[in-house]
Motif scaffolding. Structure first.
Motif, PDB file in Angstrom:
ATOM      1  N   ASP A  27       0.836  -1.199   0.000  1.00  0.00           N
ATOM      2  CA  ASP A  27       0.000   0.000   0.000  1.00  0.00           C
ATOM      3  C   ASP A  27       0.875   1.255   0.000  1.00  0.00           C
ATOM      4  N   HIS A  28       1.929   1.219   0.803  1.00  0.00           N
ATOM      5  CA  HIS A  28       2.829   2.375   0.878  1.00  0.00           C
ATOM      6  C   HIS A  28       3.482   2.642  -0.475  1.00  0.00           C
ATOM      7  N   ILE A  29       3.999   1.619  -1.106  1.00  0.00           N
ATOM      8  CA  ILE A  29       4.681   1.794  -2.390  1.00  0.00           C
ATOM      9  C   ILE A  29       3.712   2.296  -3.453  1.00  0.00           C
ATOM     10  N   ALA A  30       2.506   1.734  -3.465  1.00  0.00           N
ATOM     11  CA  ALA A  30       1.507   2.139  -4.460  1.00  0.00           C
ATOM     12  C   ALA A  30       1.086   3.594  -4.278  1.00  0.00           C
ATOM     13  N   SER A  31       1.084   4.074  -3.036  1.00  0.00           N
ATOM     14  CA  SER A  31       0.623   5.435  -2.759  1.00  0.00           C
ATOM     15  C   SER A  31       1.622   6.494  -3.187  1.00  0.00           C
ATOM     16  N   GLY A  32       2.912   6.134  -3.220  1.00  0.00           N
ATOM     17  CA  GLY A  32       3.927   7.118  -3.519  1.00  0.00           C
ATOM     18  C   GLY A  32       4.170   8.105  -2.392  1.00  0.00           C
ATOM     19  N   ALA A  33       3.621   7.852  -1.222  1.00  0.00           N
ATOM     20  CA  ALA A  33       3.757   8.762  -0.086  1.00  0.00           C
ATOM     21  C   ALA A  33       5.164   8.694   0.500  1.00  0.00           C
ATOM     22  N   PRO A  34       5.620   9.786   1.130  1.00  0.00           N
ATOM     23  CA  PRO A  34       6.938   9.745   1.771  1.00  0.00           C
ATOM     24  C   PRO A  34       6.954   8.844   2.996  1.00  0.00           C
ATOM     25  N   LEU A  35       5.805   8.726   3.628  1.00  0.00           N
ATOM     26  CA  LEU A  35       5.669   7.960   4.867  1.00  0.00           C
ATOM     27  C   LEU A  35       4.242   7.455   4.956  1.00  0.00           C
ATOM     28  N   THR A  36       4.072   6.193   5.307  1.00  0.00           N
ATOM     29  CA  THR A  36       2.741   5.646   5.537  1.00  0.00           C
ATOM     30  C   THR A  36       2.658   5.171   6.977  1.00  0.00           C
ATOM     31  N   VAL A  37       1.697   5.701   7.710  1.00  0.00           N
ATOM     32  CA  VAL A  37       1.557   5.415   9.134  1.00  0.00           C
ATOM     33  C   VAL A  37       0.424   4.420   9.342  1.00  0.00           C
ATOM     34  N   TYR A  68       5.578   1.833  10.315  1.00  0.00           N
ATOM     35  CA  TYR A  68       5.587   2.799   9.233  1.00  0.00           C
ATOM     36  C   TYR A  68       6.211   2.219   7.968  1.00  0.00           C
ATOM     37  N   GLY A  69       5.615   2.545   6.821  1.00  0.00           N
ATOM     38  CA  GLY A  69       6.279   2.362   5.541  1.00  0.00           C
ATOM     39  C   GLY A  69       7.018   3.653   5.225  1.00  0.00           C
ATOM     40  N   VAL A  70       8.279   3.545   4.847  1.00  0.00           N
ATOM     41  CA  VAL A  70       9.112   4.741   4.665  1.00  0.00           C
ATOM     42  C   VAL A  70       9.751   4.733   3.281  1.00  0.00           C
ATOM     43  N   SER A  71       9.717   5.888   2.623  1.00  0.00           N
ATOM     44  CA  SER A  71      10.425   6.071   1.367  1.00  0.00           C
ATOM     45  C   SER A  71      11.793   6.666   1.661  1.00  0.00           C
ATOM     46  N   LYS A  72      12.816   5.956   1.285  1.00  0.00           N
ATOM     47  CA  LYS A  72      14.197   6.308   1.632  1.00  0.00           C
ATOM     48  C   LYS A  72      14.574   7.721   1.177  1.00  0.00           C
ATOM     49  N   ARG A  73      14.176   8.103  -0.028  1.00  0.00           N
ATOM     50  CA  ARG A  73      14.643   9.382  -0.574  1.00  0.00           C
ATOM     51  C   ARG A  73      14.161  10.573   0.236  1.00  0.00           C
ATOM     52  N   HIS A  74      13.074  10.378   0.974  1.00  0.00           N
ATOM     53  CA  HIS A  74      12.557  11.498   1.767  1.00  0.00           C
ATOM     54  C   HIS A  74      13.295  11.651   3.094  1.00  0.00           C
ATOM     55  N   LEU A  75      14.203  10.733   3.396  1.00  0.00           N
ATOM     56  CA  LEU A  75      15.005  10.858   4.611  1.00  0.00           C
ATOM     57  C   LEU A  75      16.417  11.366   4.324  1.00  0.00           C
ATOM     58  N   GLU A  76      16.772  11.471   3.067  1.00  0.00           N
ATOM     59  CA  GLU A  76      18.155  11.789   2.720  1.00  0.00           C
ATOM     60  C   GLU A  76      18.556  13.210   3.094  1.00  0.00           C
ATOM     61  N   ASP A 128       7.745  12.442  15.509  1.00  0.00           N
ATOM     62  CA  ASP A 128       6.974  13.671  15.573  1.00  0.00           C
ATOM     63  C   ASP A 128       7.617  14.772  14.740  1.00  0.00           C
ATOM     64  N   GLU A 129       8.946  14.869  14.798  1.00  0.00           N
ATOM     65  CA  GLU A 129       9.649  15.886  14.011  1.00  0.00           C
ATOM     66  C   GLU A 129       9.494  15.626  12.517  1.00  0.00           C
ATOM     67  N   LEU A 130       9.603  14.367  12.117  1.00  0.00           N
ATOM     68  CA  LEU A 130       9.445  14.026  10.705  1.00  0.00           C
ATOM     69  C   LEU A 130       8.039  14.346  10.225  1.00  0.00           C
ATOM     70  N   MET A 131       7.036  13.961  11.000  1.00  0.00           N
ATOM     71  CA  MET A 131       5.652  14.222  10.612  1.00  0.00           C
ATOM     72  C   MET A 131       5.416  15.720  10.412  1.00  0.00           C
ATOM     73  N   LEU A 132       5.836  16.521  11.373  1.00  0.00           N
ATOM     74  CA  LEU A 132       5.612  17.965  11.287  1.00  0.00           C
ATOM     75  C   LEU A 132       6.366  18.578  10.110  1.00  0.00           C
ATOM     76  N   ASP A 133       7.571  18.090   9.843  1.00  0.00           N
ATOM     77  CA  ASP A 133       8.348  18.610   8.725  1.00  0.00           C
ATOM     78  C   ASP A 133       7.704  18.255   7.391  1.00  0.00           C
ATOM     79  N   ALA A 192       0.793   9.320   4.397  1.00  0.00           N
ATOM     80  CA  ALA A 192      -0.435   8.559   4.166  1.00  0.00           C
ATOM     81  C   ALA A 192      -0.791   7.759   5.421  1.00  0.00           C
ATOM     82  N   SER A 193      -2.055   7.346   5.488  1.00  0.00           N
ATOM     83  CA  SER A 193      -2.530   6.528   6.605  1.00  0.00           C
ATOM     84  C   SER A 193      -2.942   5.157   6.090  1.00  0.00           C
TER      85      SER A 193
END
Length: 253
Positions: free
Chosen positions: A135-145, A184-192, A203-208, A217-218
Motif C-alpha cells: 500500500d505504501h509503495i503504491a501510494s507514492g507517499a513519503p511515509l505511511t503510518v 511505518y512504511g518509509v520512502s528512503k529518498r525522503h530521509l536523505e 513527531d519531528e518528521l511528521m511535522l516537517d 499517508a494513513s
C-alpha cells in the motif's frame, strides 16, 4: 528456519527490509525490564515479543531486519543472533545515545532499499506487514503510518462556548481518534535530507513533512494491536495468549 508453508509469498522481493527499534529502556514496563530489554520479555511462556515479530516478518517475505539496540543490547544480540533460526537475516546498529524513532534508520540509510518498513520492537499485532508495504509503495507517499482507532470516554460534560455563550452541550461523550501504531512504511529518498548520527523523532518528521506539503499517508487497521508499554498491557497479552497465539502466529493453529 521458518516453515516454507508458512510463507504467504515465497516469491516476495529479496529487497523487502525492516528496521526494528529495540533500544529503549522500557521504563513504563518496570520491574519486568530491570534486567530484560522490553523486546525480550516473554509472552505465553514460550516466545519473546521480538521473536513473534521476526517470525511474522519472515512469513510475509521480509528477508532482512536491522535491529537498533542500546539498553541491554548485548542480550538482544545473544538471543536473536543472525536471525537464521527464524528465516530472516538480522544485523544491528548500536545507539550510543538515544536517536529517536527515525535516527537509527538514518544511520543505515545507504544499506536500505528505496522503501522499507520501520517499527517498534514491542508491538503485538496481526497486521499484514507485506500489505502495508504494498500500500505504501503504491501510494507514492513519503511515509505511511499504520493507524488504529481508539475511543476515549470523557468523564465530564463537554461545552462548546462562543463569545461567553454555551452553544452546545454533550454529557460525557466518547471521543474517537486515530493513533499511530508505531509501524511505518518509509520512502528512503525522503530521509536523505536529514543528518545521520543526530536524534530525530517521528513527531519531528511528521511535522516537517506536513509543513513542506509532502503529506504522509494513513493505513487504517482494525485487527488486533497491543503496544506492550505498561504492565497492564503485558499482563493482558499473557492472559490472552492461548487465544491470541494462533492469530499472531498462524503456524500455531
Amino acid at each position: 528456519m521458518t516453515d516454507p508453508s508458512f510463507i504467504d509469498n515465497p516469491c516476495a522481493t529479496d529487497t523487502r527490509q525492516v528496521v526494528i527499534l529495540a533500544g529503549g529502556k522500557g521504563v513504563r514496563l518496570r520491574p519486568y525490564t530491570t534486567v530484560i530489554p522490553k523486546p525480550l520479555v516473554p509472552i505465553g511462556e514460550q516466545y519473546s515479543i521480538l521473536e513473534i515479530v521476526l517470525r511474522q516478518l519472515a512469513s510475509k517475505g521480509f528477508r532482512k531486519a536491522t535491529l537498533a539496540i542500546g539498553h541491554l543490547g548485548q542480550l538482544i544480540r545473544a538471543y536473536v543472533g543472525d536471525g537464521s533460526q527464524w528465516g530472516i537475516e538480522v544485523d544491528y546498529v548500536h545507539e550510543e545515545s538515544p536517536l529517536g524513532t527515525i535516527g537509527p534508520a538514518l544511520m543505515v540509510l545507504d544499506q536500505l532499499p528505496d522503501n522499507f518498513l520501520l517499527m517498534n520492537g514491542d508491538i503485538l499485532t496481526d497486521l499484514d506487514y507485506a500489505d502495508l508495504m504494498d500500500d505504501h509503495i503504491a501510494s507514492g507517499a513519503p511515509l505511511t503510518v499504520a493507524t488504529y482507532e481508539r475511543v476515549h470516554q470523557v468523564d465530564f460534560g463537554v461545552l462548546d462556548v462562543v463569545d461567553h455563550k454555551v452553544t452546545c452541550f454533550t454529557e460525557k461523550p466518547p471521543l474517537t481518534y486515530s493513533v499511530s501504531m508505531g509501524i511505518y512504511g518509509v520512502s528512503k529518498r525522503h530521509l536523505e535530507r536529514y543528518t545521520p548520527g543526530l536524534p530525530y523523532g517521528f513527531d519531528e518528521l511528521m511535522l516537517d513533512l506536513i509543513e513542506r506539503g509532502t503529506l504522509p499517508a494513513s493505513y487504517h487497521f482494525d485487527g488486533f494491536w497491543l503496544d506492550i508499554g505498561r504492565p497492564d498491557d503485558y499482563d493482558q497479552a499473557n492472559r490472552e495468549f492461548d487465544v491470541l497465539g494462533p492469530r499472531l502466529l498462524p503456524s500455531l493453529r
